[in-house]
Design an enzyme around this catalytic site. Structure first.
Site, PDB file in Angstrom:
ATOM      1  N   LYS A  96       1.240   1.193  11.839  1.00  0.00           N
ATOM      2  CA  LYS A  96       1.675   0.282  10.915  1.00  0.00           C
ATOM      3  C   LYS A  96       3.266  -0.097  11.276  1.00  0.00           C
ATOM      4  O   LYS A  96       3.919   0.889  11.232  1.00  0.00           O
ATOM      5  CB  LYS A  96       1.831   0.790   9.564  1.00  0.00           C
ATOM      6  CG  LYS A  96       2.374  -0.132   8.532  1.00  0.00           C
ATOM      7  CD  LYS A  96       2.481   0.454   7.035  1.00  0.00           C
ATOM      8  CE  LYS A  96       3.329   0.071   6.182  1.00  0.00           C
ATOM      9  NZ  LYS A  96       3.374   0.667   4.732  1.00  0.00           N
ATOM     10  N   ASN A 205       0.486   3.756  -2.382  1.00  0.00           N
ATOM     11  CA  ASN A 205       1.154   5.164  -2.086  1.00  0.00           C
ATOM     12  C   ASN A 205       1.837   5.726  -3.265  1.00  0.00           C
ATOM     13  O   ASN A 205       1.560   6.455  -4.114  1.00  0.00           O
ATOM     14  CB  ASN A 205       2.134   5.147  -0.897  1.00  0.00           C
ATOM     15  CG  ASN A 205       2.643   6.491  -0.369  1.00  0.00           C
ATOM     16  OD1 ASN A 205       2.427   7.628  -1.275  1.00  0.00           O
ATOM     17  ND2 ASN A 205       3.396   6.654   0.457  1.00  0.00           N
ATOM     18  N   THR A 206       2.945   5.147  -3.678  1.00  0.00           N
ATOM     19  CA  THR A 206       3.662   5.568  -4.733  1.00  0.00           C
ATOM     20  C   THR A 206       2.850   5.678  -6.135  1.00  0.00           C
ATOM     21  O   THR A 206       3.178   6.722  -6.836  1.00  0.00           O
ATOM     22  CB  THR A 206       4.914   4.605  -5.082  1.00  0.00           C
ATOM     23  OG1 THR A 206       5.851   4.438  -3.773  1.00  0.00           O
ATOM     24  CG2 THR A 206       5.841   4.768  -6.166  1.00  0.00           C
TER      25      THR A 206
END
Lengths: 254, 254, 254, 254
Positions: A96, A205-206
């Site tokens: 990424k 994610n978060t």
């Protein structure tokens, strides 16, 4: 769910996850199991090849594909170097590309990202560039060999959802490579919305890592992603301004 | 999923469905199986007690709770009469009170609905009134014995989602009876959003019935409802304006 | 601007204002002059007929129409009593009926408001009821003699704008009396939007009174109201999904 | 209104307009007079220096600043050539750089735009580049000498408003040169919103030119722009979730 093929790999889950911000790393394998996520991004800096600290990779099951990211890179050249180190460290061929210089909103540098993508794709990497959703740039990323494009919905970690909805929709309609919405997705409804719009996958994610129960939240997101995908396949009807009765409205007792 | 108790009945699914608008009634049992919905609303007019036409009830499995509605009623008195007929016809004690005189937007008549609710609750019905989300009225519905309140997200059949989001949020925060969002929900993301806001359940009819594949769409909605519910239980983090990094941002190669 | 006739009075300004929340009452005449507002609402409680304190009415020029409100009323009967006292105190025949029991969101009690409106209209008042935008109720208010309906955009003092946009649009399309959006309007863009939707006027209090410069803010709102009104008269074009060029796009240098 | 200085020129109007799409060119001077706009963009292709057709410049009063644009350019080089031709044709030193290759959404090519901006700024032009609102790019445009940045709210001619609201807000907070929102503004409320956010000016073409009465619509937009600007100067208060009373709520008749 129908399959997503990326870099020659077949994914049956369209929820990609991340390793950052968990209160304890021991949540990571639990989250992966609960969510069924088959791809997880990890900052190379967290991969401790020296072995003094417990390596984050030891928390990731073998059947989950690693997506190392170039977090910390401020130029194309830095991103390229990080990617090469990741490959040498045995992290595989996925990368990424993330090039960030703005420290307030963490907005990606689209141009440096394009440059790094071109170099890395030529070296055989499966490149997933993280970008501001810019249609013109996305077409150029395709031309230089990106395996997918990863437009942001909102700045990293804000949980605000699809602030860039209309720009993402243009990418979905016009790109031939998969579109993976990355950043900003804060609730399952945001993930479902991205999939309904036609995204091929989302990266969360978060919102998962900072939930009180990250495993349960991972499961919630996986269901929302599948719900959005199924709805698109099952073909939703359009919207209307005036009402359309579900039940007969002629007076019942006439 | 955690249980919802309503009228003494325990529901493990928080997706309520409806019988209207299906291209073929044979979709109904397939949709119910695919979605796991345990409560379905039916217009009494569609219940052919005479038996000439195939009765819609024959398409509904025994383990699914019937929620007859008073569709076609234009006054409290008509709603009450329809409810009584439904009970006599063996449709059980649940009743969705729906009183509509506006034929363009099919907006409910909150006042007539309140009157009918009071009468029917006193007669032992489990009353679920369909209303415009009006906090003051909702509290009054509680006082007269409503088992739940069913605020609309948008006009029936419009698929527009939660146009009345802020008004519904007030009901969720202040009502002691369950809040079931009914009407307007057109996509799984809308259903997930309602559950994330704190709704106890949602009722979806048009969006499922008019999909090309209503069974798959039913499954999509059931997953979205569960996703939204799980997210609320797993405690979502808040939103922010500025970015919050997931990965370490100090220069990787410093 | 084109005229609005209400209660036999002709208004050339479609911005109604209020007297609450000003840091100093001396701002009121300055704000009225800067904004050109010709109608201002005042809580009867603030009208000190006894004369010990300086009467708020002394801050309002004679050419501005008073709109006393029934703030503090918790039932129709209380609203009626306050309205009668206002008339006896020489506040004129206009009355804004406001019946509130919910102390958290200050949501109006639509039913009590309807009852008070019926009584006061029969007594010759020019009644402007403050309500949750409920289409069915609004039509009933017309029937009992309301001179206008005043739906809320968002709870009083929140500055959030038109949370109830879609419900207000229904009133605008279906009511024969003027629709005046009242409460929630926090920025000039909100006021312009209400007028573009087709509202006949807006009432703005908090956003003007709590600005650092209430006179300048009053002027800002008056311009926004006029802008929205003019745009509706000048007939706006619709929106589109794809772009439509303003400039010739064939290659300039071909 | 307070002044905006751009390219050494002082503007008292913050509404920039355009010459495209008018049903008849004779509307242009009427619109300019009604709106007070002091800057108008014109596609160089429309400037007929040969004189066969009536030159569009003849419809623009002398006191209005010309902003020739590079419409039709598909590369930085083409944009540069068009700009030079414009200067030679006596159109002045202002230039709006517009480089577009995507013919569906007419999205700008940010990278080619940056390159053209750098060249033209070095040649002494006052360069206003039309871009997708990308914070990283905007800072680079400043570095190479852009006099302002012109981010799009939505694709040209769509009238959809500020789809890119959050991205524009980042530019406003971080740029040292003026931010002029260009494209997508379809209603006066959109223009007011842009100014409330802190934009320095807006450019409106389609919404004015395609109104039934372009002069009246020009006036509507000019008022909305001023309203939004004044509101920002007068300091708006924030929003809240719960209500805040404007009138005293203790029971009036206690």
């Amino acid at each position: 769910m129908d399959e997503l093929i990326l870099g020659g790999h077949t994914f049956t889950s369209r929820l990609f996850t991340g390793t950052g911000k968990f209160g304890s790393r021991s949540w990571i394998p639990k989250m992966l199991e609960a969510s069924g996520s088959q791809m997880i991004t990890v900052a190379l800096r967290r991969v401790d090849s020296g072995g003094r600290n417990e390596n984050i990779l030891s928390f990731i099951p073998e059947n989950v594909v690693l997506l190392p990211n170039t977090s910390g890179a401020r130029t194309a050249e830095e991103a390229v170097r990080i990617a090469r180190i990741a490959r040498e460290a045995g992290c595989g061929k996925f990368i990424k590309v993330e090039v960030i210089t703005d420290m307030r909103y963490l907005m990606p540098d689209n141009w440096e990202t394009l440059r790094a993508t071109e170099i890395l794709a030529a070296e055989g990497f499966v490149v997933l560039p993280y970008v501001l959703p810019d249609l013109v740039l996305a077409k150029r990323l395709e031309e230089v060999g990106a395996a997918a494009v990863m437009p942001l919905g909102a700045p990293i970690g804000t949980n605000r959802g699809l602030d860039t909805r209309e720009l993402i929709a243009m990418l979905i309609e016009n790109c031939t490579v998969p579109v993976v919405v990355d950043a900003g997705i804060g609730k399952p409804s945001h993930a479902a919305e991205a999939m309904e719009l036609g995204a091929d996958a989302v990266l969360v994610n978060t919102a998962i890592a900072t939930a009180e129960d990250p495993a349960m939240m991972g499961r919630a997101f996986s269901m929302a992603v599948e719900a959005g995908r199924l709805a698109r396949i099952a073909r939703m009807a359009g919207t209307s301004v005036e009402a359309r009765p579900s039940s007969p409205l002629t007076g019942f007792l006439d």
